[in-house]
Design a protein around this motif. Structure first.
Motif: not given
Lengths: 175, 511
Positions: B151-152, B154, B159, B177-183, B206, B257
């Motif tokens: 999560a953030q 690099g 995310n 570890e999730r939930g940072y993008l719970a839209r 996206p 990458y």
């Protein structure tokens, strides 16, 4: 207080130098930064202007905070901002970072990042197009050169307000 | 064996359920919740080895419906098992012993609806599970450390992250570890009108937004019994393949990458830029197109599109040798990827992997061939085959499918260029969007996106908004359930490469 918000002549010389090497921390909190990846390709080659991305916020001058920021991701945003060295600038990218955008109805998305960190430039769009991002970076470099991009000073002056907002969110008392 | 014969066979083996064959190759089974485990074991033994997803829907004043979407690879049959659960006693026995990936779907349903799956160990454990057994450690080993990777961060490029416990350089346990993008897209869709859901749906992933758009359009058309014309079907097929090609480029960029071959990212993204320009020319938007809507497409393709795009395809095909030189034939990449992150086909089916990850284990399966949607039945689809199941074979599979997709787009354009849009109907007439209602029904559909299998569950009660809209994410099995089992034992510096080698896109399961 007014003196604090205006850069001195010596600082303006430094600012001129800073605009020649703007390093970006790309805070991808959602799809608001979907086009940031495209802005960095070989077609537009932002590196010829001294603009490049770094993955450590401590080395960055500019943070592009894009996308819908959930309550769980908010401490990460604040941590990243606080670990940047001064002077630091923020571009908030995308409708979600400005006012929650299409996900406003969801309670766990914060409505505006300007309540938690001072923002210099906001760019609209869902997601903002690559040319708008590039234009915003050039606009920011002009502001820095003139000594007008001083929003980061407000973080120290109004620190109580920002911290109160943060604690209200984390305690569940934020609209 | 078709779905009617299979329905008869299941009813001879299991008498408690109501079984009926429905359209295409689907079988609907309604079973009481108390005996659901026995039915699922029988279905698994009959060949329904792939648990596509578990969906849940709330019925007002009655309770909940748990829906299992199961797929049989050998017979190409799709069975939909439903269990009605009363509101006062919301529990059902867990199926995590039958399919390993079931536990993560059950965890999600428990979080959202509060249904208790008895026997699921994930649900009782809220925080990171516990202490390392001290007897297993030796004195000279460094102390185990717990920290959050991702999560953030690099190099993870997504995310989300993992809470990992390491000893020296080796990961000894990992927890997503999730939930940072719970839209909350599925929740917001419940209050949105049917037509207005389209832009929400395309924002799920996206890099591959067109697949979700078309999937939603197909589902609504099936529910309303709308048949779209030939031009629309072929145009959608063309768009989906262009989107697949563009996603493959992003996947190659991420893989290169993570290997440290950083020059591939800006170079292949400049190629992707040209495709984005073409999509902008067609739809007016670069990322979220909102072009395919229920009933058809918004407008015809521009003039000279076919000629111009064929020219770009030649360029893209010529440049493959450049990516070969940078990554696919690079000895550095071979040394790093060979024998890394191995999954055999039995494990892959058990965990519910799909798409490139499944085909690279030697298991040939593609939804475009098994249940053709849009106009895929008009074209010969070539599935490259590969075996091994390690990171290198997945990279090669990606490389071969990249080439095969270019060939398929050429075939589609050849047919598409001869069609004149003025002779066809671009959009079926729909009722007033503000008063648009869908008859009471529900369905499950699946399509093959660039990342794997995408599924949708739509339920309507005859109103103006969906009662329940839920999606099956292609990256979920690898990122959330396979990772827990496979990450322990690898080095910590290989973790971003592990994620990139399974082509994980966090946005599609963090919705």
């Amino acid at each position: 207080m007014k003196n604090l918000l205006i850069d001195t002549t010596f600082k303006r010389v430094l600012n001129f130098l800073r605009t020649r090497s703007m390093w970006i921390y790309n805070g991808v909190f959602g799809c608001g930064c979907a086009e940031m990846m495209n802005a960095l390709n070989n077609v537009y080659a932002l590196e010829r202007y001294g603009i490049k991305t770094v993955f450590d916020p401590a080395k960055a001058d500019i943070m592009i905070a894009g996308g819908a920021i959930s309550i769980k991701a908010l401490p990460l945003l604040i941590d990243a901002y606080e670990s940047m060295a001064e002077p630091r600038w923020v571009i908030s990218a995308g409708a979600c970072a400005i006012n929650g955008g299409i996900f406003t109805a969801n309670g766990c998305i914060i409505s505006s990042i300007a309540d938690f960190i001072p923002v210099d430039i906001t760019i609209d769009g869902c997601p903002p197009s690559f040319d708008v991002i590039i234009e915003a970076l050039f606009k920011l470099s002009q502001l820095i050169e003139k000594g007008e991009a001083v929003a980061y000073k407000r973080y120290i002056l109004d620190n109580d307000w920002y911290k109160t907002n943060l604690s209200r969110v984390l305690e569940g008392d934020y609209e | 064996m078709n779905n009617v014969a299979m329905a008869d066979r299941i009813s001879t083996l299991w008498s408690e359920a109501k079984i009926k064959p429905i359209y295409d190759n689907q079988i609907e089974i309604i079973n009481p919740p108390a005996s659901i485990e026995g039915l699922l074991i029988i279905l698994r033994s009959l060949g329904f080895s792939h648990l596509s997803s578990i969906y849940c829907r709330e019925l007002p004043h009655q309770g909940f419906v748990i829906i299992f979407s199961l797929w049989c690879y050998s017979l190409n049959l799709h069975s939909i098992v439903k269990a009605n659960i009363p509101k006062d006693k919301p529990d059902i026995s867990s199926s995590s012993a039958i399919w390993k990936t079931a536990s993560i779907y059950e965890f999600d349903i428990w979080k959202e609806f509060g249904i208790i799956f008895t026997g699921n160990t994930d649900i009782t454990r809220l925080a990171f599970s516990g202490e390392l057994n001290r007897d297993e450690t030796c004195d000279y080993l460094p102390e185990p450390q717990l920290f959050i990777f991702g999560a953030q961060y690099g190099s993870l490029l997504s995310n989300f992250g993992y809470k990992i416990r390491t000893q020296g350089h080796t990961v000894i346990s990992a927890e997503p570890e999730r939930g940072y993008l719970a839209r909350g897209i599925e929740r917001i869709a419940g209050d949105t009108r049917w037509i207005a859901v389209t832009p929400l749906v395309s924002r799920i992933c996206p890099p591959d937004s067109l697949h979700y758009e078309v999937l939603y359009s197909l589902a609504i058309e099936r529910l309303c019994h709308i048949e779209v014309g030939e031009y629309v079907s072929i145009a959608r097929t063309l768009l989906l393949e262009i989107s697949r090609l563009s996603s493959f480029m992003a996947m190659i960029a991420a893989l290169g990458y993570s290997l440290g071959l950083e020059e591939i990212m800006p170079r292949i993204l400049s190629e992707r830029e040209k495709i984005s320009d073409f999509l902008e020319w067609i739809s007016g938007a670069r990322i979220f197109h909102n072009f395919s809507i229920p009933g058809g497409i918004r407008r015809e393709f521009p003039m000279f599109f076919s000629e111009e795009f064929s020219r770009l395809l030649n360029e893209i095909e010529y440049n493959i040798m450049e990516w070969d030189g940078i990554i696919f034939e690079n000895p550095t990449a071979h040394t790093r990827l060979k024998g890394f992150a191995v999954v055999n086909s039995e494990e892959a089916v058990n965990f519910g992997l799909s798409g490139i990850n499944l085909r690279a284990t030697g298991f040939a399966s593609d939804i475009r061939i098994e249940t053709p949607y849009c106009a895929y039945d008009m074209f010969d689809i070539e599935i490259p085959s590969n075996s091994g199941g390690n990171a290198l074979s997945r990279a090669f599979q990606l490389r071969m499918e990249y080439e095969a997709t270019i060939g398929l787009i050429r075939n589609i354009i050849k047919k598409f260029a001869r069609m004149k849009p003025e002779n066809y109907n671009l959009r079926e007439t729909l009722p007033n969007p503000l008063k648009f209602q869908i008859p009471e029904s529900d369905l499950i559909l699946r399509v093959e996106s660039a990342f794997g299998e995408c599924g949708i569950y739509v339920a309507s009660n005859g109103g103006e908004t969906p009662v329940r809209l839920s999606f099956r994410s292609p990256s979920l099995p690898a990122a959330l359930s396979l990772a827990k089992e496979k990450l322990p034992g690898i080095n910590i510096e290989d973790l971003p490469l592990w994620c990139a080698s399974f082509f994980i896109c966090a946005a599609d399961f963090e919705k």
